[in-house]
Design a protein around this motif. Structure first.
Motif, PDB file in Angstrom:
ATOM      1  N   ARG A  96       0.826  -1.220   0.000  1.00  0.00           N
ATOM      2  CA  ARG A  96       0.000   0.000   0.000  1.00  0.00           C
ATOM      3  C   ARG A  96       0.853   1.259   0.000  1.00  0.00           C
ATOM      4  N   LEU A  97       2.086   1.161   0.488  1.00  0.00           N
ATOM      5  CA  LEU A  97       2.975   2.328   0.524  1.00  0.00           C
ATOM      6  C   LEU A  97       3.450   2.741  -0.865  1.00  0.00           C
ATOM      7  N   LYS A  98       3.293   1.865  -1.854  1.00  0.00           N
ATOM      8  CA  LYS A  98       3.643   2.226  -3.236  1.00  0.00           C
ATOM      9  C   LYS A  98       2.811   3.408  -3.719  1.00  0.00           C
ATOM     10  N   ASN A  99       1.624   3.562  -3.130  1.00  0.00           N
ATOM     11  CA  ASN A  99       0.705   4.634  -3.523  1.00  0.00           C
ATOM     12  C   ASN A  99       0.828   5.882  -2.642  1.00  0.00           C
ATOM     13  N   ASP A 100       1.830   5.902  -1.773  1.00  0.00           N
ATOM     14  CA  ASP A 100       2.037   7.045  -0.886  1.00  0.00           C
ATOM     15  C   ASP A 100       3.130   7.932  -1.495  1.00  0.00           C
ATOM     16  N   PRO A 101       2.722   9.045  -2.147  1.00  0.00           N
ATOM     17  CA  PRO A 101       3.708   9.859  -2.859  1.00  0.00           C
ATOM     18  C   PRO A 101       4.772  10.467  -1.948  1.00  0.00           C
ATOM     19  N   GLU A 102       4.430  10.753  -0.691  1.00  0.00           N
ATOM     20  CA  GLU A 102       5.406  11.360   0.210  1.00  0.00           C
ATOM     21  C   GLU A 102       6.515  10.381   0.577  1.00  0.00           C
ATOM     22  N   ILE A 103       6.151   9.150   0.905  1.00  0.00           N
ATOM     23  CA  ILE A 103       7.195   8.188   1.279  1.00  0.00           C
ATOM     24  C   ILE A 103       8.070   7.839   0.075  1.00  0.00           C
ATOM     25  N   ILE A 104       7.472   7.755  -1.101  1.00  0.00           N
ATOM     26  CA  ILE A 104       8.253   7.482  -2.312  1.00  0.00           C
ATOM     27  C   ILE A 104       9.200   8.649  -2.572  1.00  0.00           C
ATOM     28  N   ASN A 105       8.706   9.879  -2.427  1.00  0.00           N
ATOM     29  CA  ASN A 105       9.542  11.061  -2.622  1.00  0.00           C
ATOM     30  C   ASN A 105      10.673  11.096  -1.593  1.00  0.00           C
ATOM     31  N   HIS A 106      10.361  10.786  -0.342  1.00  0.00           N
ATOM     32  CA  HIS A 106      11.358  10.743   0.728  1.00  0.00           C
ATOM     33  C   HIS A 106      12.491   9.788   0.346  1.00  0.00           C
ATOM     34  N   GLU A 107      12.127   8.603  -0.103  1.00  0.00           N
ATOM     35  CA  GLU A 107      13.142   7.601  -0.457  1.00  0.00           C
ATOM     36  C   GLU A 107      13.901   7.996  -1.720  1.00  0.00           C
ATOM     37  N   LYS A 108      13.241   8.654  -2.649  1.00  0.00           N
ATOM     38  CA  LYS A 108      13.942   9.132  -3.851  1.00  0.00           C
ATOM     39  C   LYS A 108      14.947  10.229  -3.507  1.00  0.00           C
ATOM     40  N   ILE A 109      14.624  11.036  -2.509  1.00  0.00           N
ATOM     41  CA  ILE A 109      15.581  12.041  -2.047  1.00  0.00           C
ATOM     42  C   ILE A 109      16.828  11.332  -1.523  1.00  0.00           C
ATOM     43  N   HIS A 110      16.627  10.249  -0.783  1.00  0.00           N
ATOM     44  CA  HIS A 110      17.781   9.474  -0.303  1.00  0.00           C
ATOM     45  C   HIS A 110      18.572   8.864  -1.460  1.00  0.00           C
ATOM     46  N   LEU A 111      17.890   8.406  -2.485  1.00  0.00           N
ATOM     47  CA  LEU A 111      18.608   7.855  -3.637  1.00  0.00           C
ATOM     48  C   LEU A 111      19.487   8.925  -4.281  1.00  0.00           C
ATOM     49  N   ARG A 112      18.968  10.146  -4.380  1.00  0.00           N
ATOM     50  CA  ARG A 112      19.783  11.208  -4.960  1.00  0.00           C
ATOM     51  C   ARG A 112      20.957  11.562  -4.052  1.00  0.00           C
ATOM     52  N   GLN A 113      20.731  11.565  -2.742  1.00  0.00           N
ATOM     53  CA  GLN A 113      21.828  11.815  -1.812  1.00  0.00           C
ATOM     54  C   GLN A 113      22.929  10.768  -2.007  1.00  0.00           C
ATOM     55  N   GLN A 114      22.507   9.533  -2.206  1.00  0.00           N
ATOM     56  CA  GLN A 114      23.478   8.462  -2.416  1.00  0.00           C
ATOM     57  C   GLN A 114      24.270   8.697  -3.697  1.00  0.00           C
ATOM     58  N   LEU A 115      23.591   9.152  -4.748  1.00  0.00           N
ATOM     59  CA  LEU A 115      24.280   9.483  -5.997  1.00  0.00           C
ATOM     60  C   LEU A 115      25.253  10.649  -5.812  1.00  0.00           C
ATOM     61  N   GLU A 116      24.821  11.657  -5.070  1.00  0.00           N
ATOM     62  CA  GLU A 116      25.667  12.827  -4.841  1.00  0.00           C
ATOM     63  C   GLU A 116      27.004  12.448  -4.208  1.00  0.00           C
ATOM     64  N   LEU A 117      26.961  11.434  -3.371  1.00  0.00           N
ATOM     65  CA  LEU A 117      28.171  11.004  -2.660  1.00  0.00           C
ATOM     66  C   LEU A 117      28.770   9.727  -3.246  1.00  0.00           C
ATOM     67  N   LEU A 118      28.352   9.380  -4.451  1.00  0.00           N
ATOM     68  CA  LEU A 118      28.867   8.186  -5.131  1.00  0.00           C
ATOM     69  C   LEU A 118      28.579   6.901  -4.357  1.00  0.00           C
ATOM     70  N   VAL A 119      27.438   6.842  -3.774  1.00  0.00           N
ATOM     71  CA  VAL A 119      26.793   5.723  -3.082  1.00  0.00           C
ATOM     72  C   VAL A 119      27.498   5.301  -1.786  1.00  0.00           C
ATOM     73  N   PHE A 120      28.622   4.620  -1.877  1.00  0.00           N
ATOM     74  CA  PHE A 120      29.225   4.039  -0.670  1.00  0.00           C
ATOM     75  C   PHE A 120      29.563   5.073   0.407  1.00  0.00           C
ATOM     76  N   PRO A 121      30.181   6.201   0.076  1.00  0.00           N
ATOM     77  CA  PRO A 121      30.459   7.205   1.123  1.00  0.00           C
ATOM     78  C   PRO A 121      29.192   7.706   1.830  1.00  0.00           C
ATOM     79  N   PHE A 122      28.063   7.681   1.132  1.00  0.00           N
ATOM     80  CA  PHE A 122      26.797   8.078   1.766  1.00  0.00           C
ATOM     81  C   PHE A 122      26.532   7.216   2.993  1.00  0.00           C
ATOM     82  N   TYR A 123      26.681   5.906   2.834  1.00  0.00           N
ATOM     83  CA  TYR A 123      26.388   4.990   3.944  1.00  0.00           C
ATOM     84  C   TYR A 123      27.338   5.211   5.113  1.00  0.00           C
ATOM     85  N   ILE A 124      28.594   5.504   4.824  1.00  0.00           N
ATOM     86  CA  ILE A 124      29.567   5.770   5.887  1.00  0.00           C
ATOM     87  C   ILE A 124      29.186   7.047   6.632  1.00  0.00           C
ATOM     88  N   LEU A 125      28.915   8.126   5.877  1.00  0.00           N
ATOM     89  CA  LEU A 125      28.536   9.386   6.512  1.00  0.00           C
ATOM     90  C   LEU A 125      27.220   9.275   7.274  1.00  0.00           C
TER      91      LEU A 125
END
Length: 116
Positions: A28-57
């Motif tokens: 049911r959370l697939k239809n929740d635009p806020e939670i999807i947007n929240h997680e997409k923001i995290h995906l972009r943060q991971q890209l900004e830091l080239l993924v692995f350094p994101f997890y360390i920070l």
């Protein structure tokens, strides 16, 4: 940004972003635009830091916050990456408006609140 979504019923949170996937606790959370947007923001943060350094920070910031606040919820909510995601999860145009490295602004707010 398209991201494959997987449902994992035993996920410890409602949602989680592990590049390049979004993991959700229930379908049911697939239809929740806020939670999807929240997680997409995290995906972009991971890209900004080239993924692995994101997890360390992310983990280091959590540990520092845990020492500072002594409570899991406060430590988690004050991670700069979470602050950016929570602050903008309702703005469904946030990612399209080119707000790269928005989490750095959250670092500045930490310094301001620590000196007050």
């Amino acid at each position: 940004m398209k991201a494959p979504v997987f449902i994992i019923k035993k996920l410890p949170a409602a949602g989680m972003a592990i590049f390049p996937f979004i993991l959700l606790k229930s379908a049911r959370l697939k239809n929740d635009p806020e939670i999807i947007n929240h997680e997409k923001i995290h995906l972009r943060q991971q890209l900004e830091l080239l993924v692995f350094p994101f997890y360390i920070l992310y983990f280091l910031h959590y540990l520092i916050n845990l020492i500072r606040y002594k409570k899991h919820d406060l430590a988690y909510r004050n991670i700069v990456f979470e602050k950016e995601a929570y602050r903008n999860e309702n703005n469904l145009h946030y990612l399209k408006s080119g707000n790269w490295y928005g989490w750095i602004k959250e670092l500045r707010t930490i310094k301001k609140t620590d000196t007050q």
